[in-house]
Design an enzyme around this catalytic site. Structure first.
Site, PDB file in Angstrom:
ATOM      1  N   HIS A 233       0.993  -1.203  -0.022  1.00 57.17           N
ATOM      2  CA  HIS A 233       0.090  -0.075  -0.089  1.00 57.17           C
ATOM      3  C   HIS A 233       0.928   1.247  -0.072  1.00 57.17           C
ATOM      4  O   HIS A 233       1.331   1.730   1.012  1.00 57.17           O
ATOM      5  CB  HIS A 233      -1.010  -0.025   1.116  1.00 57.17           C
ATOM      6  CG  HIS A 233      -1.855   1.245   1.321  1.00 57.17           C
ATOM      7  ND1 HIS A 233      -3.035   1.069   1.730  1.00 57.17           N
ATOM      8  CD2 HIS A 233      -1.533   2.501   1.206  1.00 57.17           C
ATOM      9  CE1 HIS A 233      -3.696   2.215   1.752  1.00 57.17           C
ATOM     10  NE2 HIS A 233      -2.681   3.306   1.534  1.00 57.17           N
TER      11      HIS A 233
ATOM     12  N   HIS B 258       1.405   5.388  -1.861  1.00 57.55           N
ATOM     13  CA  HIS B 258       0.973   6.525  -2.790  1.00 57.55           C
ATOM     14  C   HIS B 258       2.183   7.032  -3.374  1.00 57.55           C
ATOM     15  O   HIS B 258       3.306   7.504  -2.558  1.00 57.55           O
ATOM     16  CB  HIS B 258       0.302   7.629  -1.844  1.00 57.55           C
ATOM     17  CG  HIS B 258      -0.992   7.151  -1.267  1.00 57.55           C
ATOM     18  ND1 HIS B 258      -2.369   7.033  -1.753  1.00 57.55           N
ATOM     19  CD2 HIS B 258      -1.146   6.437   0.101  1.00 57.55           C
ATOM     20  CE1 HIS B 258      -3.059   6.704  -0.969  1.00 57.55           C
ATOM     21  NE2 HIS B 258      -2.357   6.204   0.030  1.00 57.55           N
TER      22      HIS B 258
ATOM     23  N   LYS C 237      -9.617  -0.480  -5.421  1.00 58.51           N
ATOM     24  CA  LYS C 237      -9.558   0.321  -4.080  1.00 58.51           C
ATOM     25  C   LYS C 237     -11.001   1.020  -3.818  1.00 58.51           C
ATOM     26  O   LYS C 237     -11.500   1.575  -4.693  1.00 58.51           O
ATOM     27  CB  LYS C 237      -8.312   1.462  -4.022  1.00 58.51           C
ATOM     28  CG  LYS C 237      -8.313   1.988  -2.931  1.00 58.51           C
ATOM     29  CD  LYS C 237      -7.782   1.364  -1.719  1.00 58.51           C
ATOM     30  CE  LYS C 237      -7.900   2.069  -0.341  1.00 58.51           C
ATOM     31  NZ  LYS C 237      -6.824   3.163  -0.041  1.00 58.51           N
TER      32      LYS C 237
ATOM     33  N   HIS D 228     -10.453   1.428   2.234  1.00 57.82           N
ATOM     34  CA  HIS D 228     -10.351   2.180   3.522  1.00 57.82           C
ATOM     35  C   HIS D 228     -11.425   2.332   4.436  1.00 57.82           C
ATOM     36  O   HIS D 228     -12.519   2.586   3.990  1.00 57.82           O
ATOM     37  CB  HIS D 228     -10.133   3.771   2.726  1.00 57.82           C
ATOM     38  CG  HIS D 228      -9.781   4.859   3.654  1.00 57.82           C
ATOM     39  ND1 HIS D 228      -8.667   5.380   3.845  1.00 57.82           N
ATOM     40  CD2 HIS D 228     -10.502   5.307   4.904  1.00 57.82           C
ATOM     41  CE1 HIS D 228      -8.471   6.172   4.853  1.00 57.82           C
ATOM     42  NE2 HIS D 228      -9.568   6.227   5.468  1.00 57.82           N
TER      43      HIS D 228
HETATM   44  C1  NCD Z   1      -3.518   8.961   1.847  1.00 57.18           C
HETATM   45  C2  NCD Z   1      -3.010  10.187   0.985  1.00 57.18           C
HETATM   46  O1  NCD Z   1      -2.474  11.247   1.258  1.00 57.18           O
HETATM   47  O2  NCD Z   1      -3.325   9.877  -0.312  1.00 57.18           O
HETATM   48  N1  NCD Z   1      -3.468   9.940   3.256  1.00 57.18           N
HETATM   49  C3  NCD Z   1      -3.462   9.337   4.383  1.00 57.18           C
HETATM   50  O3  NCD Z   1      -3.392   9.930   5.400  1.00 57.18           O
HETATM   51  N2  NCD Z   1      -3.077   7.887   4.675  1.00 57.18           N
HETATM   52  C4  NCD Z   1      -4.722   8.720   1.876  1.00 57.18           C
HETATM   53  C5  NCD Z   1      -5.234   7.492   2.513  1.00 57.18           C
HETATM   54  O4  NCD Z   1      -4.539   6.293   2.358  1.00 57.18           O
HETATM   55  O5  NCD Z   1      -6.120   7.522   3.612  1.00 57.18           O
HETATM   56 ZN    ZN Z   2      -3.337   5.027   1.676  1.00 57.64          ZN
END
Ligand code: NCD
Ligand code: ZN
Length: 348
Positions: free
Chosen positions: A13, A15, A99, A136
């Site tokens: 996981h 980003h 997702k 989520h």
């Molecule tokens: C994530 C993001 O910034 O994309 N932020 C976070 O606080 N984890 C999104 C997510 O996974 O909830």
């Molecule tokens: Zn995330």
């Protein structure tokens, strides 16, 4: 010197964003991990196979030439997602999951789903095609206390989804509560969870005590100490339902140090070092390899990696900022000392 060798881990996981931010942050993930599940919450979100393939091409361009790294793509579920998109995604080798963001739950989730019942035909299709659903797990009801949103989601939504679609493979992402751990343990083997380094290492005091520390703000938000203990026990238990997912989620420092700060912690630069710190604290370094390198691959039905990496016990200080003059990203635990340090991936 104390060292720890592991089969190279994967991040289930993360980003990595796009554009210049992608170029800045991806090398950190690519250096540590062989593969990573790439979150689709771009602006606009990655909702179609065509968009996922274009995003994948952009990521491949940003991988440093001297590392091997495979992005595993995901699609963002919306109320408009079609059965034919699910079918196409299932037939596309580089796409590994869908997702589900409840609309409004977190960063770039506005296009997500409000009415879960409305997407039950899509969930049935995911079950049929054996495509994992990554969730989520927080309700978005404004009357629900933010610290209760994961627990209430499990009670009012997730239990029902799992009951209705028992063969659907579900990853409850970034679990943060005792209740989430218990749900995953009690569910059948189609249900698993990722755990982030920040939820293993910190409770909500890190965010709120002695001053408001925006770089510890992520969603789901850090919880009380007993929840952290439950997560640490789950991660170090050797139960294959719990595996590594950093949820490294970089934002520009200025957008976090803000009257309305963004949610997300940037941890990719030292993800394994953070996990090693948590596992060492629990006297469970021997359990790190299963959690980091085996169980996620098994759940996603991908081969385990064969190359190894080595962590060395050698203290270093986390810099105050990563990135460039234009892209300043404050790391998790800026300025603090980490005891472990990853060497370059070992030669094959
Ligand atoms: C994530 C993001 O910034 O994309 N932020 C976070 O606080 N984890 C999104 C997510 O996974 O909830
Ligand atoms: Zn995330």
């Amino acid at each position: 010197m104390k060292t720890l060798s592991l089969i190279q881990p994967d991040d289930w996981h993360v980003h990595v964003r796009n554009g210049d931010l992608l170029k800045t942050v991806l090398p950190y993930t690519a250096r540590q991990f062989a593969r990573a599940i790439i979150m689709p919450n771009l602006k606009p979100p990655v909702t179609t196979v065509a968009q996922a393939l274009a995003y994948r091409a952009e990521i491949l361009q940003a991988i440093p030439s001297d590392v091997n790294f495979t992005p595993l793509m995901t699609l963002y579920l919306t109320p408009q997602t079609t059965l034919s998109e699910v079918q196409q995604a299932a037939a596309t080798e580089s796409i590994h999951a869908f997702k589900l963001y409840p609309a409004g739950a977190t960063t770039n989730s506005e296009a997500g789903v409000n009415d879960l019942r409305g997407i039950f035909p899509i969930l049935a299709a995911l079950e049929k095609y054996d495509m994992p659903l990554l969730i989520h797990g927080e309700v978005t009801d404004e009357s629900c206390d933010i610290f209760d949103r994961e627990r209430v989601f499990i009670d009012t939504q997730l239990t029902q989804i799992h009951h209705q679609f028992p063969a659907l493979r579900i990853v409850l992402e970034h679990v943060t509560t005792t209740e989430a751990v218990q749900f995953v343990q009690a569910a059948n083997t189609n249900v698993a969870a990722t755990i982030t380094p920040q939820h293993l290492l910190f409770n909500r005091n890190a965010l709120l005590a002695g001053g408001l520390r925006p770089h510890f703000y992520c969603l789901p938000v850090l919880k009380r100490e007993p929840h952290r203990q439950a997560l640490l026990a789950a991660a170090t238990s050797g139960n294959p339902k719990f595996f590594l997912g950093t949820d490294s989620a970089p934002h520009l420092s200025a957008l976090k140090e803000n009257a309305c700060g963004c949610a997300g912690c940037f941890s990719a630069f030292a993800a394994l070092e953070f996990y090693a710190a948590a596992f060492e604290d629990a006297n469970a370094l021997d359990k790190l390899e299963g959690f980091a390198s085996f169980y996620g691959a098994d759940f996603y039905r991908l081969p385990r990696n064969t190359q190894t990496i080595t962590l060395v016990k050698s203290a270093w200080q986390i810099p105050p900022v990563y990135g460039t003059a234009d892209i300043r990203i404050t790391p998790l635990q800026a300025g603090e000392i980490l005891q472990w340090q990853m060497q370059s991936p070992d030669a094959l």
